[in-house]
Design a protein around this motif. Structure first.
Motif, PDB file in Angstrom:
ATOM      1  N   VAL A  79       6.407   1.898  -4.763  1.00  0.00           N
ATOM      2  CA  VAL A  79       5.385   1.097  -4.100  1.00  0.00           C
ATOM      3  C   VAL A  79       5.471  -0.317  -4.668  1.00  0.00           C
ATOM      4  O   VAL A  79       5.862  -0.502  -5.826  1.00  0.00           O
ATOM      5  N   ASP A 112       1.013  -3.089  -2.248  1.00  0.00           N
ATOM      6  CA  ASP A 112       0.512  -1.714  -2.103  1.00  0.00           C
ATOM      7  C   ASP A 112      -0.472  -1.389  -3.230  1.00  0.00           C
ATOM      8  O   ASP A 112      -1.525  -0.790  -3.004  1.00  0.00           O
ATOM      9  N   LEU A 122       1.534   4.334   3.749  1.00  0.00           N
ATOM     10  CA  LEU A 122       0.951   4.913   2.540  1.00  0.00           C
ATOM     11  C   LEU A 122       0.102   6.157   2.790  1.00  0.00           C
ATOM     12  O   LEU A 122      -0.177   6.897   1.850  1.00  0.00           O
ATOM     13  N   TYR A 157       1.845   9.745   1.131  1.00  0.00           N
ATOM     14  CA  TYR A 157       2.708   9.277   0.054  1.00  0.00           C
ATOM     15  C   TYR A 157       3.385  10.471  -0.590  1.00  0.00           C
ATOM     16  O   TYR A 157       2.719  11.344  -1.137  1.00  0.00           O
TER      17      TYR A 157
END
Length: 141
Positions: A37, A41, A79, A82
């Protein structure tokens, strides 16, 4: 010729910018290496984690992250799941079906805690005591 002393604030700002860029790059590298990430993020997840009930409206997140509506939408889509785990919930606003809220799930809260712990560990290990003191001195909270 202009006296160099006239540019102290500019010099200080340039040095601060260099410091900020160096730390930002280091944080981004750690996040990408360990979690895949990026820093944006992380900010997104952090703002959710700091909000009441871990939930914010789309418009609030856009303001905090400085992302366009389409960029924010892409981030949420990317996201939401994930590594096969649901870390975000997206719900339409009852009063405006075009808007929505984003909420961290329990798995999302756990991931955020891991991210923060990893960053704390890496920053404490890699920054000098003076750098850490300087960072704390800039905090207004």
């Amino acid at each position: 010729m202009t006296n160099q002393d006239d540019f102290q604030i500019v010099d200080a700002w340039i040095n601060y910018s260099k410091f900020h860029i160096r730390i930002t790059k280091a944080i981004n590298h750690v996040l990408m290496e360990h979690y895949h990430v990026g820093l944006t993020d992380f900010y997104f997840l952090y703002y959710l984690g700091e909000s009441p009930e871990n939930e914010l409206q789309q418009s609030e997140l856009q303001t905090l992250t400085q992302l366009s509506p389409s960029a924010l939408s892409r981030m949420v889509s990317r996201l939401k799941e994930y590594k096969g785990v649901t870390i975000l919930e997206k719900k339409p606003l009852p009063q405006d079906k075009r808007g929505y809220t984003i909420k961290l799930t329990e798995s999302g809260k756990k991931l955020l805690k891991e991210l923060i712990t990893t960053l704390e560990t890496n920053l404490n290990a890699s920054l000098s005591k003076d750098d850490i003191t300087h960072i704390y001195s800039l905090s207004t909270d």
